[in-house]
Design an enzyme around this catalytic site. Structure first.
Site, mmCIF file in Angstrom:
data_model
loop_
_atom_site.group_PDB
_atom_site.id
_atom_site.type_symbol
_atom_site.label_atom_id
_atom_site.label_comp_id
_atom_site.label_asym_id
_atom_site.label_seq_id
_atom_site.Cartn_x
_atom_site.Cartn_y
_atom_site.Cartn_z
ATOM 1 N N ASP A 78 0.867 -1.170 0.000
ATOM 2 C CA ASP A 78 0.000 0.000 0.000
ATOM 3 C C ASP A 78 0.914 1.233 0.000
ATOM 4 O OD1 ASP A 78 -2.330 1.668 0.496
ATOM 5 O OD2 ASP A 78 -1.670 1.745 2.586
ATOM 6 N N ASP A 80 -0.205 5.072 0.996
ATOM 7 C CA ASP A 80 -0.439 6.056 2.049
ATOM 8 C C ASP A 80 -0.352 5.432 3.435
ATOM 9 O OD1 ASP A 80 -1.333 8.604 0.513
ATOM 10 O OD2 ASP A 80 -2.495 6.991 -0.399
ATOM 11 N N GLU A 87 -1.089 10.607 4.334
ATOM 12 C CA GLU A 87 -2.245 10.304 3.502
ATOM 13 C C GLU A 87 -2.321 11.426 2.475
ATOM 14 O OE1 GLU A 87 -4.476 7.784 3.489
ATOM 15 O OE2 GLU A 87 -3.637 6.710 5.217
ATOM 16 N N ARG A 123 -14.541 12.217 -0.685
ATOM 17 C CA ARG A 123 -13.349 13.035 -0.439
ATOM 18 C C ARG A 123 -12.875 13.730 -1.706
ATOM 19 N NH1 ARG A 123 -9.396 8.873 2.112
ATOM 20 N NH2 ARG A 123 -10.774 7.386 1.083
ATOM 21 N N SER A 167 -2.451 1.235 -4.667
ATOM 22 C CA SER A 167 -2.953 2.236 -3.739
ATOM 23 C C SER A 167 -4.363 2.681 -4.078
ATOM 24 C CB SER A 167 -2.012 3.454 -3.771
ATOM 25 O OG SER A 167 -2.536 4.516 -3.018
ATOM 26 N N GLY A 168 -5.122 2.944 -3.035
ATOM 27 C CA GLY A 168 -6.400 3.628 -3.207
ATOM 28 C C GLY A 168 -6.207 5.123 -3.353
ATOM 29 N N LYS A 212 -7.177 -4.629 -4.944
ATOM 30 C CA LYS A 212 -5.837 -4.864 -4.405
ATOM 31 C C LYS A 212 -5.542 -6.361 -4.338
ATOM 32 C CE LYS A 212 -5.068 -0.666 -1.717
ATOM 33 N NZ LYS A 212 -4.524 -0.144 -0.448
ATOM 34 N N ASP A 235 -1.810 -0.792 5.944
ATOM 35 C CA ASP A 235 -2.175 -0.256 7.256
ATOM 36 C C ASP A 235 -3.671 -0.100 7.462
ATOM 37 O OD1 ASP A 235 -2.829 3.113 7.237
ATOM 38 O OD2 ASP A 235 -2.183 2.120 5.406
ATOM 39 N N ASN A 238 -8.890 -1.563 4.018
ATOM 40 C CA ASN A 238 -8.969 -1.963 2.612
ATOM 41 C C ASN A 238 -7.745 -2.761 2.160
ATOM 42 O OD1 ASN A 238 -7.371 0.431 2.782
ATOM 43 N ND2 ASN A 238 -7.670 0.810 0.607
#
Length: 279
Positions: A78, A80, A87, A123, A167-168, A212, A235, A238
């Site tokens: 991942d 962030d 983030e 967001r 990554s998201g 992912k 972390d 997700n």
């Protein structure tokens, strides 16, 4: 047979001796000044070892003794709050004075309290109208690698492992990190831009927990690897599906839900602690 890997910024000799007794290990060896391997540890003794390590702020992992770093063929990360300390979306939001509002949604999603796709859509919508150049400021002024990240990556890469950053977050950052760190593959969301400004939309499907896991499996199968040859780090909630899909899924300075459910965890040392599992 297993080796018990113990890590912390400072590890007391008496703690190592007590852990050797608790795990039935027959030898203690130093990996680095902050990391030690206890040979011959018995997995049946994990519960007292876990309790002792939690009480004394030590990271631990039981690793099959026959596995070495050359056996790891794929490392999945991942971005962030895992590979990097921030983030990115929260820092982008800070450029328009709404960091607190966005960070609250981010935290809820990472703790597993909100659906990730819905939270990201909410967001990103709040960023509509922001100058695209603000992303460069975030990258140059605020983005920092997690401690130990470069040693971890160089160690696995030198042994021949491929690397996947998934990554998201956003391709603006993953693409730059891919080039900077010589990563094999990077996948993230694409922010829509019009007239030099963010539209508040994401192009294409959002990278979520399912994606992912699927990308980890796809790359693993493409490389012809077995499950135990894959390491994954994350972390947030997700990340859990991909952590469970890897042979070694590591919660890195993770949210409580992730620490509770991930097979392995790093809380007190840097990302190079994951490399130390296999040295």
């Amino acid at each position: 047979m297993y080796r018990l890997v113990i890590q912390a910024p400072e590890v007391a000799t008496q703690d190592l001796k007590q852990l050797a007794r608790l795990s039935d290990a027959y030898e203690i060896q130093a990996i680095t000044p902050q990391a030690f391997r206890l040979l011959g540890a018995q997995l049946d003794n994990e519960e007292p070892v876990a309790d002792f390590c939690e009480s004394n702020q030590l990271d631990y992992a039981f690793i099959p003794e026959e596995l070495g770093v050359a056996d790891i063929g794929l490392v999945v990360m991942d971005m962030d709050s895992t590979l990097i300390t921030i983030e990115c979306i929260d820092e982008i939001a800070d450029m328009v004075g709404i960091k607190a509002q966005v960070a609250e949604i981010t935290a809820a999603a990472m703790h597993g309290e909100l659906d990730f796709k819905q939270s990201l859509t909410r967001r990103v919508a709040l960023l509509a109208g922001l100058e695209f150049g603000a992303l460069q400021r975030v990258y140059e002024e605020r983005l920092q690698l997690m401690p130990g990240a470069e040693r971890m990556l160089k160690g696995f890469q030198a042994a021949g492992a491929r690397t996947l950053l998934i990554s998201g977050g956003f391709t603006y950052f993953t693409d730059r990190l891919q080039q900077r760190l010589d990563l094999s593959r990077a996948i993230a969301n694409v922010l829509e831009v019009a007239d030099g400004k963010l539209t508040g939309q994401v192009n294409g499907d959002i990278v979520d927990a399912t994606r992912k896991r699927e990308e980890l499996m796809r790359y693993r199968d493409e490389l012809g690897l077995r499950r135990e040859q894959v390491v994954a780090m994350g972390d947030g909630a997700n990340d859990l599906p991909m952590l469970h899909e890897a042979g070694f899924g590591v919660a890195c300075h993770a949210k409580p839900k992730v620490q509770a459910e991930a097979p392995f965890a790093i809380n007190y040392v840097g990302l190079d602690g994951v490399l130390n599992y296999f040295l």
